[in-house]
Design a protein around this motif. Structure first.
Motif, PDB file in Angstrom:
ATOM      1  N   GLN A 150       0.848  -1.188   0.000  1.00 63.54           N
ATOM      2  CA  GLN A 150       0.000   0.000   0.000  1.00 63.54           C
ATOM      3  C   GLN A 150       0.883   1.237   0.000  1.00 63.54           C
ATOM      4  OE1 GLN A 150      -2.339  -0.876   3.614  1.00 63.54           O
ATOM      5  NE2 GLN A 150      -4.139  -0.848   2.281  1.00 63.54           N
ATOM      6  N   VAL A 151       0.394   2.270  -0.665  1.00 64.01           N
ATOM      7  CA  VAL A 151       1.081   3.557  -0.680  1.00 64.01           C
ATOM      8  C   VAL A 151       0.041   4.634  -0.418  1.00 64.01           C
ATOM      9  CG1 VAL A 151       2.279   5.238  -2.163  1.00 64.01           C
ATOM     10  CG2 VAL A 151       2.950   2.831  -2.196  1.00 64.01           C
ATOM     11  N   MET A 152       0.429   5.606   0.380  1.00 68.28           N
ATOM     12  CA  MET A 152      -0.419   6.762   0.637  1.00 68.28           C
ATOM     13  C   MET A 152       0.324   8.010   0.171  1.00 68.28           C
ATOM     14  SD  MET A 152      -2.149   5.867   4.319  1.00 68.28           S
ATOM     15  CE  MET A 152      -3.618   6.892   4.091  1.00 68.28           C
ATOM     16  N   ILE A 153      -0.454   8.991  -0.256  1.00 64.79           N
ATOM     17  CA  ILE A 153       0.146  10.252  -0.694  1.00 64.79           C
ATOM     18  C   ILE A 153      -0.470  11.398   0.098  1.00 64.79           C
ATOM     19  CG2 ILE A 153       0.707   9.413  -3.009  1.00 64.79           C
ATOM     20  CD1 ILE A 153      -1.972  11.929  -2.975  1.00 64.79           C
ATOM     21  N   LEU A 154       0.295  12.480   0.174  1.00 64.38           N
ATOM     22  CA  LEU A 154      -0.196  13.712   0.752  1.00 64.38           C
ATOM     23  C   LEU A 154       0.038  14.803  -0.282  1.00 64.38           C
ATOM     24  CD1 LEU A 154      -1.360  15.111   3.328  1.00 64.38           C
ATOM     25  CD2 LEU A 154       1.010  15.763   3.827  1.00 64.38           C
ATOM     26  N   ARG A 155      -1.029  15.494  -0.628  1.00 63.45           N
ATOM     27  CA  ARG A 155      -0.927  16.590  -1.588  1.00 63.45           C
ATOM     28  C   ARG A 155      -0.278  17.789  -0.895  1.00 63.45           C
ATOM     29  NH1 ARG A 155      -5.039  15.220  -5.770  1.00 63.45           N
ATOM     30  NH2 ARG A 155      -6.154  13.424  -4.921  1.00 63.45           N
ATOM     31  N   LEU A 156       0.677  18.384  -1.586  1.00 62.97           N
ATOM     32  CA  LEU A 156       1.388  19.561  -1.106  1.00 62.97           C
ATOM     33  C   LEU A 156       1.068  20.738  -2.025  1.00 62.97           C
ATOM     34  CD1 LEU A 156       4.780  17.745  -0.395  1.00 62.97           C
ATOM     35  CD2 LEU A 156       3.037  18.399   1.280  1.00 62.97           C
ATOM     36  N   PRO A 157       1.492  21.958  -1.695  1.00 63.22           N
ATOM     37  CA  PRO A 157       1.147  23.105  -2.548  1.00 63.22           C
ATOM     38  C   PRO A 157       1.531  22.937  -4.022  1.00 63.22           C
ATOM     39  CG  PRO A 157       1.960  23.890  -0.453  1.00 63.22           C
ATOM     40  CD  PRO A 157       2.146  22.396  -0.459  1.00 63.22           C
ATOM     41  N   LYS A 158       2.602  22.212  -4.329  1.00 69.95           N
ATOM     42  CA  LYS A 158       3.048  22.050  -5.713  1.00 69.95           C
ATOM     43  C   LYS A 158       2.533  20.770  -6.382  1.00 69.95           C
ATOM     44  CE  LYS A 158       7.281  24.700  -5.060  1.00 69.95           C
ATOM     45  NZ  LYS A 158       8.736  24.702  -5.150  1.00 69.95           N
ATOM     46  N   THR A 159       1.655  20.031  -5.707  1.00 69.39           N
ATOM     47  CA  THR A 159       1.126  18.790  -6.275  1.00 69.39           C
ATOM     48  C   THR A 159       0.167  19.107  -7.416  1.00 69.39           C
ATOM     49  OG1 THR A 159       1.278  17.694  -4.116  1.00 69.39           O
ATOM     50  CG2 THR A 159      -0.119  16.647  -5.772  1.00 69.39           C
ATOM     51  N   PRO A 160       0.410  18.498  -8.594  1.00 73.76           N
ATOM     52  CA  PRO A 160      -0.537  18.689  -9.702  1.00 73.76           C
ATOM     53  C   PRO A 160      -1.806  17.874  -9.444  1.00 73.76           C
ATOM     54  CG  PRO A 160       1.153  17.122 -10.328  1.00 73.76           C
ATOM     55  CD  PRO A 160       1.534  17.639  -8.962  1.00 73.76           C
ATOM     56  N   PRO A 161      -2.843  18.059 -10.251  1.00 75.33           N
ATOM     57  CA  PRO A 161      -4.031  17.202 -10.118  1.00 75.33           C
ATOM     58  C   PRO A 161      -3.630  15.729 -10.293  1.00 75.33           C
ATOM     59  CG  PRO A 161      -4.488  19.067 -11.555  1.00 75.33           C
ATOM     60  CD  PRO A 161      -3.005  19.077 -11.291  1.00 75.33           C
ATOM     61  N   LEU A 162      -4.173  14.867  -9.457  1.00 77.41           N
ATOM     62  CA  LEU A 162      -3.819  13.440  -9.491  1.00 77.41           C
ATOM     63  C   LEU A 162      -5.067  12.578  -9.567  1.00 77.41           C
ATOM     64  CD1 LEU A 162      -1.163  13.313  -6.614  1.00 77.41           C
ATOM     65  CD2 LEU A 162      -0.720  13.334  -9.081  1.00 77.41           C
ATOM     66  N   ASN A 163      -4.973  11.484 -10.315  1.00 74.15           N
ATOM     67  CA  ASN A 163      -6.014  10.463 -10.361  1.00 74.15           C
ATOM     68  C   ASN A 163      -5.512   9.308  -9.502  1.00 74.15           C
ATOM     69  OD1 ASN A 163      -7.679   8.323 -10.911  1.00 74.15           O
ATOM     70  ND2 ASN A 163      -7.472   8.435 -13.138  1.00 74.15           N
ATOM     71  N   LEU A 164      -6.084   9.139  -8.323  1.00 73.55           N
ATOM     72  CA  LEU A 164      -5.612   8.121  -7.379  1.00 73.55           C
ATOM     73  C   LEU A 164      -5.860   6.692  -7.854  1.00 73.55           C
ATOM     74  CD1 LEU A 164      -6.646   9.697  -3.957  1.00 73.55           C
ATOM     75  CD2 LEU A 164      -4.467   9.867  -5.156  1.00 73.55           C
ATOM     76  N   SER A 165      -6.568   6.517  -8.959  1.00 75.39           N
ATOM     77  CA  SER A 165      -6.809   5.182  -9.513  1.00 75.39           C
ATOM     78  C   SER A 165      -5.841   4.851 -10.651  1.00 75.39           C
ATOM     79  CB  SER A 165      -8.242   5.073 -10.020  1.00 75.39           C
ATOM     80  OG  SER A 165      -9.142   5.212  -8.938  1.00 75.39           O
ATOM     81  N   ALA A 166      -5.027   5.809 -11.043  1.00 72.20           N
ATOM     82  CA  ALA A 166      -4.056   5.588 -12.127  1.00 72.20           C
ATOM     83  C   ALA A 166      -2.871   4.774 -11.600  1.00 72.20           C
ATOM     84  CB  ALA A 166      -3.569   6.934 -12.663  1.00 72.20           C
ATOM     85  N   PRO A 167      -2.108   4.166 -12.499  1.00 71.76           N
ATOM     86  CA  PRO A 167      -0.885   3.488 -12.055  1.00 71.76           C
ATOM     87  C   PRO A 167       0.110   4.520 -11.529  1.00 71.76           C
ATOM     88  CG  PRO A 167      -1.443   2.892 -14.327  1.00 71.76           C
ATOM     89  CD  PRO A 167      -2.333   4.024 -13.934  1.00 71.76           C
ATOM     90  N   ILE A 168       0.873   4.113 -10.524  1.00 63.57           N
ATOM     91  CA  ILE A 168       1.939   4.970  -9.993  1.00 63.57           C
ATOM     92  C   ILE A 168       3.197   4.123  -9.845  1.00 63.57           C
ATOM     93  CG2 ILE A 168       1.384   4.627  -7.550  1.00 63.57           C
ATOM     94  CD1 ILE A 168       2.069   7.650  -7.160  1.00 63.57           C
ATOM     95  N   SER A 169       4.340   4.751 -10.106  1.00 65.15           N
ATOM     96  CA  SER A 169       5.603   4.014  -9.996  1.00 65.15           C
ATOM     97  C   SER A 169       6.632   4.855  -9.263  1.00 65.15           C
ATOM     98  CB  SER A 169       6.131   3.644 -11.387  1.00 65.15           C
ATOM     99  OG  SER A 169       6.442   4.813 -12.130  1.00 65.15           O
ATOM    100  N   ALA A 170       7.583   4.142  -8.677  1.00 65.52           N
ATOM    101  CA  ALA A 170       8.746   4.752  -8.015  1.00 65.52           C
ATOM    102  C   ALA A 170       9.979   4.098  -8.596  1.00 65.52           C
ATOM    103  CB  ALA A 170       8.685   4.521  -6.503  1.00 65.52           C
ATOM    104  N   GLU A 171      11.106   4.802  -8.526  1.00 65.28           N
ATOM    105  CA  GLU A 171      12.342   4.224  -9.016  1.00 65.28           C
ATOM    106  C   GLU A 171      12.759   3.058  -8.113  1.00 65.28           C
ATOM    107  OE1 GLU A 171      13.683   7.102  -5.895  1.00 65.28           O
ATOM    108  OE2 GLU A 171      12.082   7.053  -7.373  1.00 65.28           O
ATOM    109  N   TRP A 172      13.442   2.089  -8.710  1.00 65.05           N
ATOM    110  CA  TRP A 172      13.965   0.965  -7.949  1.00 65.05           C
ATOM    111  C   TRP A 172      14.997   1.484  -6.974  1.00 65.05           C
ATOM    112  CZ3 TRP A 172      18.564  -1.219  -6.693  1.00 65.05           C
ATOM    113  CH2 TRP A 172      18.505  -2.496  -6.146  1.00 65.05           C
ATOM    114  N   ARG A 173      15.051   0.875  -5.789  1.00 66.34           N
ATOM    115  CA  ARG A 173      16.076   1.214  -4.810  1.00 66.34           C
ATOM    116  C   ARG A 173      16.429  -0.029  -4.020  1.00 66.34           C
ATOM    117  NH1 ARG A 173      13.188   4.460   0.194  1.00 66.34           N
ATOM    118  NH2 ARG A 173      11.576   2.919   0.580  1.00 66.34           N
ATOM    119  N   GLU A 174      17.584   0.001  -3.434  1.00 62.42           N
ATOM    120  CA  GLU A 174      18.041  -1.097  -2.566  1.00 62.42           C
ATOM    121  C   GLU A 174      17.140  -1.158  -1.338  1.00 62.42           C
ATOM    122  OE1 GLU A 174      20.386  -4.267  -2.137  1.00 62.42           O
ATOM    123  OE2 GLU A 174      20.839  -2.796  -3.681  1.00 62.42           O
TER     124      GLU A 174
END
Length: 178
Positions: A150-174
């Motif tokens: 699970q991932v949660m997000i918090l909108r900040l002043p610079k957050t663009p409009p987001l569709n919370l049902s769209a795919p989201i990805s993060a870069e791979w990390r160790e």
């Protein structure tokens, strides 16, 4: 005797070995597991430390990550990790105070995100559960995250409009991918 929580932000690179070990010990106690290996993956972390009567009792940190919603531009993201309060000091509002302080410190980011230990806790603080599929970006393409992630997000002043049902990805990390 001061009964208030004193909060300060410390860059990980400036922590002494003793201070770093003290933070890890607090997190180990809170999570009841050895998190020392994970701390080695938090490159460039900013730590938010909460002291009660001069004793470290609460902690959170953020690292720089780049989340991407669908094919939209990468979002410079403050990724929150290791939110922990010594179990002896639970139910005193310390984790809430730490998180509110942290959010005030990351206002220049485009997004804040975390992998929640307790969804209801973060929802109370304005965080939203991501409903779309989660992926990790690798050199070989997108890697699907486990169904229980699970991932949660918090909108900040610079957050663009987001569709919370769209795919989201993060870069791979160790270490932990999310």
């Amino acid at each position: 005797m001061n009964n208030q929580l004193t909060i300060r932000v410390v860059q990980g690179a400036s922590l002494s070995e003793a201070a770093r070990n003290h933070i890890i010990a607090l997190c180990n106690k809170a999570y009841n597991e050895d998190l020392a290996p994970l701390f080695h993956t938090f490159v460039g972390a900013s730590h938010v430390l909460g002291y009660y009567n001069s004793l470290l009792v609460s902690h959170a940190l953020w690292v720089n990550r780049y989340l991407q919603v669908g094919n939209a531009p990468l979002l410079h993201t403050a990724y929150i990790e290791a939110v922990a309060t010594d179990p002896v000091y639970h139910r005193r509002g310390f984790a809430t105070a730490i998180m509110k302080y942290l959010v005030n410190e990351i206002q220049d980011y485009e997004l804040a995100a975390l992998s929640p230990f307790d969804v209801a806790f973060y929802e109370r603080l304005g965080w939203e559960l991501w409903r779309g599929p989660l992926y990790i970006r690798t050199n070989n393409g997108l890697l699907s995250s486990p169904a229980d992630e699970q991932v949660m997000i918090l909108r900040l002043p610079k957050t663009p409009p987001l569709n919370l049902s769209a795919p989201i990805s993060a870069e791979w990390r160790e270490g932990e991918l999310w």
